[in-house]
Design a protein around this motif. Sequence first.
Motif, mmCIF file in Angstrom:
data_model
loop_
_atom_site.group_PDB
_atom_site.id
_atom_site.type_symbol
_atom_site.label_atom_id
_atom_site.label_comp_id
_atom_site.label_asym_id
_atom_site.label_seq_id
_atom_site.Cartn_x
_atom_site.Cartn_y
_atom_site.Cartn_z
ATOM 1 N N LYS A 6 0.811 -1.215 0.000
ATOM 2 C CA LYS A 6 0.000 0.000 0.000
ATOM 3 C C LYS A 6 0.847 1.269 0.000
ATOM 4 C CE LYS A 6 -4.031 -2.080 2.019
ATOM 5 N NZ LYS A 6 -5.065 -2.007 3.006
ATOM 6 N N CYS A 97 0.422 13.254 -0.058
ATOM 7 C CA CYS A 97 -0.584 12.277 -0.457
ATOM 8 C C CYS A 97 -0.025 11.360 -1.525
ATOM 9 C CB CYS A 97 -1.878 12.950 -0.901
ATOM 10 S SG CYS A 97 -1.867 13.711 -2.507
ATOM 11 N N ASP A 98 -0.593 10.202 -1.600
ATOM 12 C CA ASP A 98 -0.263 9.218 -2.617
ATOM 13 C C ASP A 98 -1.193 9.487 -3.790
ATOM 14 O OD1 ASP A 98 0.085 7.045 -4.247
ATOM 15 O OD2 ASP A 98 -0.394 5.546 -2.730
ATOM 16 N N GLU A 101 -3.796 7.160 -5.417
ATOM 17 C CA GLU A 101 -5.111 6.922 -4.816
ATOM 18 C C GLU A 101 -5.962 8.169 -5.050
ATOM 19 O OE1 GLU A 101 -4.480 5.847 -0.740
ATOM 20 O OE2 GLU A 101 -3.248 4.118 -1.282
ATOM 21 N N GLY A 102 -7.143 8.221 -4.467
ATOM 22 C CA GLY A 102 -8.008 9.386 -4.634
ATOM 23 C C GLY A 102 -7.329 10.663 -4.153
ATOM 24 N N ASP A 124 -1.701 2.343 -11.215
ATOM 25 C CA ASP A 124 -3.052 2.354 -11.784
ATOM 26 C C ASP A 124 -3.311 3.698 -12.475
ATOM 27 O OD1 ASP A 124 -5.738 2.242 -12.408
ATOM 28 O OD2 ASP A 124 -6.409 1.845 -10.352
ATOM 29 N N SER A 127 -7.119 5.054 -12.736
ATOM 30 C CA SER A 127 -7.598 5.782 -11.551
ATOM 31 C C SER A 127 -6.935 7.148 -11.443
ATOM 32 C CB SER A 127 -7.328 4.976 -10.278
ATOM 33 O OG SER A 127 -8.091 3.807 -10.282
ATOM 34 N N GLU A 131 -8.948 10.712 -11.597
ATOM 35 C CA GLU A 131 -8.864 11.688 -10.505
ATOM 36 C C GLU A 131 -8.384 13.050 -11.008
ATOM 37 O OE1 GLU A 131 -9.477 11.771 -6.766
ATOM 38 O OE2 GLU A 131 -10.914 10.755 -8.068
#
Length: 166
Positions: A6, A97-98, A101-102, A124, A127, A131
């Motif tokens: 993760k 932030c990553d 991801e969102g 990904d 995604s 975003e």
Amino acid sequence: MTDERKRPLALSAYEQLADDYAERAPTKPFNADLERPTTQGLLPDVSGMDVLDVGCGPGITTEYLLDEDAAVTGIDASPSMLSHAREHAPGAEFLRCDFGEGLPFESNRFDLVYSSLAFDYVSDWDSLFSELARVLRADAPSSSRAATPSGISSISIRRTTSRRRS
């Protein structure tokens, strides 16, 4: 225990090399003479725009965007890189932030997304680009560079209508 799957790709490496990278990147020939001028040459006039600098690293381009009169928010997964960015470009807002991801922003928040050599670390892309499209205002251009074995490639995202901040 942290689930390594993760964690953002290459985070531990960037944490280790942040100080050296922040010192060398401003004058390193690949960055200073090729990557930054080429990528920045793709940008429209950013004056008055709200810009998201994705994978801002030590804030070199963030500072450039501020100098061009943009309001800039820089995001990066590396706390060490963000520490350098805050020193390099104190007029910007920074957030850890990553971006695989969102994104923690409301929809239609930014006029422009800028990213250079950062998307290679996201597994990904569907995604990610969904975003980026979500946080871009309509008709907002997106300029990006991704280092690949065959060279540097450019990616653009465009929506349908635009508005600039007053």
